[in-house]
Design a protein around this motif. Structure first.
Motif, short mmCIF file in Angstrom:
data_model
loop_
_atom_site.label_atom_id
_atom_site.label_comp_id
_atom_site.label_asym_id
_atom_site.label_seq_id
_atom_site.Cartn_x
_atom_site.Cartn_y
_atom_site.Cartn_z
N THR A 166 42.82 46.25 44.26
CA THR A 166 41.89 46.85 43.30
C THR A 166 40.48 46.88 43.92
N PRO A 167 39.56 47.65 43.34
CA PRO A 167 38.22 47.80 43.93
C PRO A 167 37.48 46.48 44.11
N ASN A 204 33.10 49.31 43.72
CA ASN A 204 33.09 50.67 43.22
C ASN A 204 34.45 51.03 42.65
N LEU A 205 34.50 51.27 41.34
CA LEU A 205 35.78 51.54 40.67
C LEU A 205 36.45 52.82 41.17
N LEU A 207 39.67 52.78 43.56
CA LEU A 207 41.06 52.53 43.17
C LEU A 207 41.89 53.76 43.51
N GLN A 215 46.60 53.28 40.53
CA GLN A 215 46.41 53.56 39.10
C GLN A 215 47.74 53.92 38.45
N THR A 251 40.39 41.67 34.57
CA THR A 251 41.37 42.75 34.67
C THR A 251 41.34 43.63 33.43
N LEU A 262 38.90 46.37 33.87
CA LEU A 262 39.40 47.44 34.72
C LEU A 262 40.35 48.34 33.95
N HIS A 275 38.57 50.65 31.64
CA HIS A 275 38.00 51.77 32.40
C HIS A 275 39.05 52.85 32.64
N ALA A 309 39.34 41.15 42.69
CA ALA A 309 38.81 42.24 43.51
C ALA A 309 39.51 42.24 44.85
N LYS A 341 28.92 48.21 46.36
CA LYS A 341 28.14 48.16 45.13
C LYS A 341 26.78 48.84 45.33
#
Length: 286
Positions: A17-18, A21-22, A25, A30, A47, A50, A53, A91, A198
């Motif tokens: 996972t990121p 920065n999302l 992914l 996903q 989690t 995430l 989001h 992360a 970031k």
């Protein structure tokens, strides 16, 4: 159009996972997270953010350093019933300085299928932009909390020729860089990556001494998460060339004689018992 992955019943998917920065992914990650029955995660609250989001609602199971071994049978039972699961850390890639090793090891020994879903990893991200040699590198992960433990870890690495990579926190970054200067020399080339992917991502290049000076000049740059990369020794010396007396003085300031002798024995190939005796003599204990 990207195809939906073939999710297999009774499989554990290890999902990266990121690290900040999302948007990092992957589509595959996903899709897997949206398809599995349960997600085993380091911190359910982290989690959950995430998943929110991504617009997903999933059953979560906490699996972290303190309960991981106790969760093995529970996860194995779910997989045996034909359910599929994902394993994520807070992360990056699970198991890389994160929980998951005992679980994955046990599940493989039981015959369960484990599938990696690759993606972000702080060590690879940092090395890719560091400008240091990457044909060989040694990953040391997080350093010990105590300064004596960090010195004990660093001393045998002084002659390492591969790039050495460490993770470090804001609480210890300055002290760790100071110890690295002592063990590797202030002129050793290095790169420190801060807050990767970031908003305030920063890379510091130069010698260990120069990088430490830059961080000391700005307290804000001492915050966040760090990847410290140190170039290998360009001119390693053989064990016969090591100044054991100088090294003893450095180590005995922080470590007991037995540990100091063990480190020097590893570096030089000399007899550990003989070195221990020398350490006692230097401390005036014999």
């Amino acid at each position: 159009m990207t195809s939906v992955p073939n999710i297999q019943a009774g499989t554990l998917y290890v999902v990266a996972t990121p690290i900040g920065n999302l948007a990092d992914l992957s589509v595959r990650a996903q899709q897997v997270l949206s398809s599995v029955d349960v997600i085993a995660c380091e911190d359910t609250r982290h989690t959950q953010r995430l998943l929110q989001h991504l617009g997903l609602r999933k059953a979560l199971l906490s699996v972290h350093d303190h309960n991981e071994r106790d969760r093995i049978e529970q996860v194995a039972s779910q997989l045996s019933q034909g359910r599929n699961m994902a394993l994520v850390s807070d992360a990056g890639t699970p198991l890389i300085s994160d929980p998951g090793y005992p679980l994955v090891q046990a599940l493989r020994e039981m015959g369960h299928k484990v599938v990696p879903i690759p993606g972000p990893s702080a060590i690879i991200t940092a090395l890719s932009a560091a400008g240091l040699p990457t044909d060989r590198f040694l990953f040391e992960g997080f350093m010990p909390h105590k300064a004596s433990g960090r010195r004990e870890r660093l001393a045998p690495l002084a002659q390492e020729t591969a790039t050495i990579v460490f993770y470090e926190s804001k609480h210890r970054i300055i002290e760790t860089l100071t110890l690295m200067e002592e063990c590797f020399g202030p002129d050793r080339l290095a790169c420190v990556a801060r807050e990767l992917t970031k908003a305030f991502e920063t890379f510091y290049h130069g010698t260990l001494g120069n990088i430490r000076t830059q961080l000391l000049a700005d307290a804000d740059q001492q915050k966040g998460e760090f990847v410290v990369m140190v170039a290998g020794n360009p001119e390693p010396i053989s064990g016969s060339e090591v100044d054991t007396e100088k090294l003893f003085k450095l180590l005995l300031a922080e470590l007991p004689p037995k540990k100091a002798a063990g480190i020097i024995a590893e570096l030089t190939g000399e007899n550990k018992k003989v070195l221990y005796q020398k350490a006692l003599e230097m401390q005036g204990k014999v």
